[in-house]
Motif scaffolding. Structure first.
Motif, PDB file in Angstrom:
ATOM      1  N   PHE A 104      -1.899   9.425  -0.397  1.00 34.05           N
ATOM      2  CA  PHE A 104      -2.879   9.445  -1.492  1.00 34.05           C
ATOM      3  C   PHE A 104      -3.124   8.021  -1.966  1.00 34.05           C
ATOM      4  O   PHE A 104      -2.268   7.146  -1.822  1.00 34.05           O
ATOM      5  CB  PHE A 104      -2.388  10.328  -2.656  1.00 34.05           C
ATOM      6  N   GLU A 105      -4.304   7.769  -2.523  1.00 30.37           N
ATOM      7  CA  GLU A 105      -4.630   6.440  -3.055  1.00 30.37           C
ATOM      8  C   GLU A 105      -5.075   6.597  -4.498  1.00 30.37           C
ATOM      9  O   GLU A 105      -5.762   7.543  -4.846  1.00 30.37           O
ATOM     10  CB  GLU A 105      -5.808   5.772  -2.340  1.00 30.37           C
ATOM     11  N   ARG A 106      -4.708   5.622  -5.282  1.00 25.52           N
ATOM     12  CA  ARG A 106      -5.171   5.586  -6.671  1.00 25.52           C
ATOM     13  C   ARG A 106      -5.536   4.142  -6.960  1.00 25.52           C
ATOM     14  O   ARG A 106      -4.688   3.247  -6.839  1.00 25.52           O
ATOM     15  CB  ARG A 106      -4.043   6.061  -7.596  1.00 25.52           C
ATOM     16  N   HIS A 108      -7.734   1.463  -9.653  1.00 25.97           N
ATOM     17  CA  HIS A 108      -8.441   1.279 -10.920  1.00 25.97           C
ATOM     18  C   HIS A 108      -9.715   0.468 -10.739  1.00 25.97           C
ATOM     19  O   HIS A 108     -10.582   0.468 -11.611  1.00 25.97           O
ATOM     20  CB  HIS A 108      -7.540   0.591 -11.939  1.00 25.97           C
ATOM     21  N   CYS A 152       2.343   9.534  -8.566  1.00 24.08           N
ATOM     22  CA  CYS A 152       1.577   9.180  -9.758  1.00 24.08           C
ATOM     23  C   CYS A 152       2.080  10.036 -10.921  1.00 24.08           C
ATOM     24  O   CYS A 152       2.325  11.235 -10.762  1.00 24.08           O
ATOM     25  CB  CYS A 152       0.084   9.427  -9.530  1.00 24.08           C
ATOM     26  N   HIS A 176       3.416  10.463  -1.994  1.00 18.89           N
ATOM     27  CA  HIS A 176       3.632  10.182  -0.576  1.00 18.89           C
ATOM     28  C   HIS A 176       5.021   9.632  -0.402  1.00 18.89           C
ATOM     29  O   HIS A 176       5.695   9.275  -1.388  1.00 18.89           O
ATOM     30  CB  HIS A 176       2.556   9.274   0.022  1.00 18.89           C
ATOM     31  N   ASP A 207      -6.249  -7.042  -7.548  1.00 21.90           N
ATOM     32  CA  ASP A 207      -7.512  -6.303  -7.520  1.00 21.90           C
ATOM     33  C   ASP A 207      -8.363  -6.698  -8.720  1.00 21.90           C
ATOM     34  O   ASP A 207      -7.882  -7.387  -9.632  1.00 21.90           O
ATOM     35  CB  ASP A 207      -7.265  -4.783  -7.490  1.00 21.90           C
ATOM     36  N   MET A 211      -4.462  -5.131 -12.329  1.00 21.49           N
ATOM     37  CA  MET A 211      -3.605  -4.129 -12.958  1.00 21.49           C
ATOM     38  C   MET A 211      -2.212  -4.682 -13.253  1.00 21.49           C
ATOM     39  O   MET A 211      -1.624  -5.354 -12.419  1.00 21.49           O
ATOM     40  CB  MET A 211      -3.496  -2.891 -12.081  1.00 21.49           C
ATOM     41  N   ASN A 239      -3.089   0.822   0.151  1.00 18.60           N
ATOM     42  CA  ASN A 239      -1.781   0.926  -0.503  1.00 18.60           C
ATOM     43  C   ASN A 239      -1.195  -0.434  -0.863  1.00 18.60           C
ATOM     44  O   ASN A 239       0.003  -0.551  -1.101  1.00 18.60           O
ATOM     45  CB  ASN A 239      -0.816   1.732   0.378  1.00 18.60           C
ATOM     46  N   ARG A 244       3.180  -5.138  -2.080  1.00 19.56           N
ATOM     47  CA  ARG A 244       3.189  -4.322  -3.288  1.00 19.56           C
ATOM     48  C   ARG A 244       4.608  -4.225  -3.838  1.00 19.56           C
ATOM     49  O   ARG A 244       5.576  -4.489  -3.122  1.00 19.56           O
ATOM     50  CB  ARG A 244       2.658  -2.919  -3.014  1.00 19.56           C
ATOM     51  N   ALA A 252       4.364   5.990 -10.222  1.00 20.85           N
ATOM     52  CA  ALA A 252       3.677   5.133  -9.248  1.00 20.85           C
ATOM     53  C   ALA A 252       2.802   4.076  -9.888  1.00 20.85           C
ATOM     54  O   ALA A 252       2.502   3.051  -9.269  1.00 20.85           O
ATOM     55  CB  ALA A 252       2.840   5.987  -8.302  1.00 20.85           C
ATOM     56  N   ASN A 253       2.398   4.294 -11.126  1.00 21.33           N
ATOM     57  CA  ASN A 253       1.552   3.308 -11.780  1.00 21.33           C
ATOM     58  C   ASN A 253       2.226   1.938 -11.842  1.00 21.33           C
ATOM     59  O   ASN A 253       1.570   0.903 -11.877  1.00 21.33           O
ATOM     60  CB  ASN A 253       1.177   3.788 -13.187  1.00 21.33           C
ATOM     61  N   TRP A 255       4.047   0.697  -9.519  1.00 22.29           N
ATOM     62  CA  TRP A 255       4.153   0.149  -8.159  1.00 22.29           C
ATOM     63  C   TRP A 255       2.928  -0.717  -7.869  1.00 22.29           C
ATOM     64  O   TRP A 255       2.074  -0.354  -7.058  1.00 22.29           O
ATOM     65  CB  TRP A 255       4.223   1.260  -7.126  1.00 22.29           C
ATOM     66  N   LYS A 257       0.057  -2.805  -6.678  1.00 22.49           N
ATOM     67  CA  LYS A 257      -0.423  -3.131  -5.337  1.00 22.49           C
ATOM     68  C   LYS A 257      -1.059  -4.511  -5.341  1.00 22.49           C
ATOM     69  O   LYS A 257      -1.392  -5.042  -6.381  1.00 22.49           O
ATOM     70  CB  LYS A 257      -1.444  -2.086  -4.883  1.00 22.49           C
ATOM     71  N   TYR A 278      -0.482   5.271 -20.246  1.00 22.24           N
ATOM     72  CA  TYR A 278       0.733   5.803 -19.644  1.00 22.24           C
ATOM     73  C   TYR A 278       1.813   6.107 -20.674  1.00 22.24           C
ATOM     74  O   TYR A 278       2.935   5.668 -20.592  1.00 22.24           O
ATOM     75  CB  TYR A 278       1.206   4.897 -18.499  1.00 22.24           C
TER      76      TYR A 278
HETATM   77  N1  MTE Z   1      -1.882  -1.486  -8.395  1.00 28.05           N
HETATM   78  C1  MTE Z   1      -3.045  -2.140  -8.553  1.00 28.05           C
HETATM   79  N2  MTE Z   1      -3.070  -3.472  -8.367  1.00 28.05           N
HETATM   80  N3  MTE Z   1      -4.173  -1.496  -8.917  1.00 28.05           N
HETATM   81  C2  MTE Z   1      -4.175  -0.136  -9.134  1.00 28.05           C
HETATM   82  O1  MTE Z   1      -5.235   0.419  -9.444  1.00 28.05           O
HETATM   83  N4  MTE Z   1      -2.842   1.924  -9.256  1.00 28.05           N
HETATM   84  C3  MTE Z   1      -1.507   2.407  -9.621  1.00 28.05           C
HETATM   85  C4  MTE Z   1      -0.461   1.876  -8.638  1.00 28.05           C
HETATM   86  N5  MTE Z   1      -0.622   0.468  -8.419  1.00 28.05           N
HETATM   87  C5  MTE Z   1      -2.949   0.584  -8.991  1.00 28.05           C
HETATM   88  C6  MTE Z   1      -1.813  -0.146  -8.584  1.00 28.05           C
HETATM   89  C7  MTE Z   1      -1.400   3.848  -9.675  1.00 28.05           C
HETATM   90  S1  MTE Z   1      -1.943   4.616 -11.093  1.00 28.05           S
HETATM   91  C8  MTE Z   1      -0.792   4.576  -8.694  1.00 28.05           C
HETATM   92  S2  MTE Z   1      -0.604   6.246  -8.840  1.00 28.05           S
HETATM   93  C9  MTE Z   1      -0.269   3.912  -7.460  1.00 28.05           C
HETATM   94  O2  MTE Z   1      -0.600   2.546  -7.414  1.00 28.05           O
HETATM   95  C10 MTE Z   1      -0.825   4.591  -6.230  1.00 28.05           C
HETATM   96  O3  MTE Z   1      -0.329   3.997  -5.068  1.00 28.05           O
HETATM   97  P1  MTE Z   1      -1.044   4.319  -3.701  1.00 28.05           P
HETATM   98  O4  MTE Z   1      -2.501   4.024  -3.843  1.00 28.05           O
HETATM   99  O5  MTE Z   1      -0.357   3.528  -2.657  1.00 28.05           O
HETATM  100  O6  MTE Z   1      -0.848   5.795  -3.469  1.00 28.05           O
END
Ligand code: MTE
Ligand code: CO
Length: 422
Positions: A104-106, A108, A152, A176, A207, A211, A239, A244, A252-253, A255, A257, A278
């Motif tokens: 899954f991807e999330r 912002h 998440c 995941h 990004d 975030m 991801n 990351r 997961a927020n 974590w 990326k 959150y």
């Molecule tokens: N990291 C960055 N830089 N930007 C983002 O939007 N979204 C977060 C987190 N890390 C995010 C981020 C959220 S809310 C979640 S649930 C996870 O990344 C999702 O990780 P995934 O996309 O590898 O599943």
């Protein structure tokens, strides 16, 4: 050759936990009759011609017949795809490792397309020596390989107010589990040298959302990874390529990326993400804060609304996933009658710390309606609660940390629906 006695048909399959499963008597399910021209005694098309040679498919993909096994989104959930979520098709997978292309991807602010040559990771703040790492620098450091689930905080969040989304992919697919390769964050912090009052970190992504999340130092020094590979290959752009944060067991927020900056401070940074989003709003108007850990949870992935039973009664394999942010899964119980009677499921495959764990429950279905539930227990003794028990404590205002027991209703036709029982 013909003298060799044919071994007795194996009567039992032996699961990882040593549990015995009687070999079932199976009839063809007959769900899809297919094309008789490709079936015995005919020679099927694919046996009559040479196929593609090696390296024609330079990066392999699943069979075209698996084209339905994809990430999906729910478009009405969010205004735009750049700030949205796609869900892992957990109903169509098995084992406990998620294929990279299906995680899954999330995002912002959409997927950042980072050039690893230009990317930098900076550590600054309450350190003796601020550092800037290139990807090459990072990848020269000692590294470890560990599988972790990533969930998440909003996974199953739509279900706080009742059964909503009809599919395990949508109710539970914001999770995941891959094998990460990376270096312990502790090493980077030791290289920079922490000041005595260094208590919190701010992680920031590259990004367009930049975030950020605050992470307490104790966790950072414990098991946080700065990871660049998933399941052996470099992270996918979705991801966080090329690097990351991996915050085992925590929402997961955090974590972050496309990680570009780690600021070291003496207190958490208060920013939009943490203060308004959150946190978990309770019935009395108070909000729970710093709810980082993902509590034990489980879901039956099959049968489920997108994976109905396609045979009329008889031997049936029920399968699902369990996980806990506090450690290993100790056991999973399954109910066929909405939580009145429970039986032990069979854990199968590795039972890793803070990772998805696969369970099975094989049973003879008499064709009557079922109310399927699974209930995970982790090694701390924590037992996954019912949704009503969770609501009694937390109310229904939050969209986060909903780890209640999920119910699937199975009709005599084999069709499955998301329901709630109380
Ligand atoms: N990291 C960055 N830089 N930007 C983002 O939007 N979204 C977060 C987190 N890390 C995010 C981020 C959220 S809310 C979640 S649930 C996870 O990344 C999702 O990780 P995934 O996309 O590898 O599943
Ligand atoms: Co999230």
């Amino acid at each position: 050759m013909t003298d060799t006695p044919i071994p007795n048909r194996r009567r039992f399959l032996i699961g990882a936990g040593g549990a015995l499963v009687a070999a079932p008597a199976l009839a063809n399910s007959g769900a899809s009759p297919g094309n008789p021209a490709n079936q015995p005694p005919k020679v099927p098309e694919w046996s009559q011609f040479l196929g593609d040679g090696v390296a024609v498919r330079a990066y392999g993909k699943p069979s075209e017949h698996e084209a339905h096994v994809i990430r999906r989104d729910v478009q009405w959930l969010t205004a735009s795809r750049e700030s949205s979520v796609s869900f892992t098709p957990i109903h169509a997978l098995d084992g406990s490792i998620t294929p990279n292309g299906l995680c899954f991807e999330r995002h912002h602010a959409g997927i950042a397309e980072v050039d690893p040559v230009d990317h930098r990771l900076m550590i600054h703040g309450l350190v003796d020596k601020p550092l800037i790492f290139t990807m090459e620098d990072l990848m020269r450091l000692p590294r470890v390989n560990v599988p972790y689930f990533c969930e998440c905080a909003a996974n199953s969040g739509m279900e706080w107010r009742g059964a909503q989304l009809n599919g395990a992919q949508f109710t539970h697919g914001m999770v995941h589990c891959v094998m990460y390769t990376g270096t312990p964050l502790r090493l980077l912090l030791e290289m920079a040298g922490l000041k005595p009052n260094a208590e919190w970190l701010l992680l920031e992504g590259a990004d367009a959302a930049a975030m950020t999340r605050s992470v307490p130092m104790q966790k950072a020094l414990d098991d946080v990874l700065i990871a660049w590979r998933m399941n052996g290959e470099m992270l996918r752009p979705e991801n966080g390529y090329p690097v990351r944060a991996v915050i085992p067991g925590w929402e997961a927020n955090m974590w972050v990326k496309w990680l570009r900056r780690i600021a070291v401070g003496d207190r958490p940074w208060y920013h939009r993400e943490e203060t308004s989003k959150y946190t978990d709003l309770m019935a009395d108007g108070n909000a729970r804060k710093f709810t980082f850990v993902m509590d034990a949870k489980s879901v039956i992935t099959s049968p489920s609304p997108q994976a109905p039973i396609n045979h009329a009664g008889g031997f049936t394999v029920l399968s699902g996933l369990a996980w806990s942010g506090r450690g290993r899964i100790a056991g999973v119980d399954v109910s066929l009658d909405g939580g009145r009677n429970w039986q032990h499921a069979r854990l199968d495959g590795p039972v890793w710390d803070k990772a998805l764990t696969r369970f099975y429950f094989e049973f003879d279905w008499d064709g009557r309606p079922l109310l399927l539930q699974s209930r995970a227990t982790d090694e701390t003794g924590y037992v996954q609660p019912t949704k009503d028990a969770l609501r009694a404590v937390r109310g229904e205002n939050s969209i986060y940390h909903q780890n209640g027991i999920q119910t699937w209703h199975v009709a005599p036709s084999g069709e499955v629906e998301n329901v709630e029982v109380s």
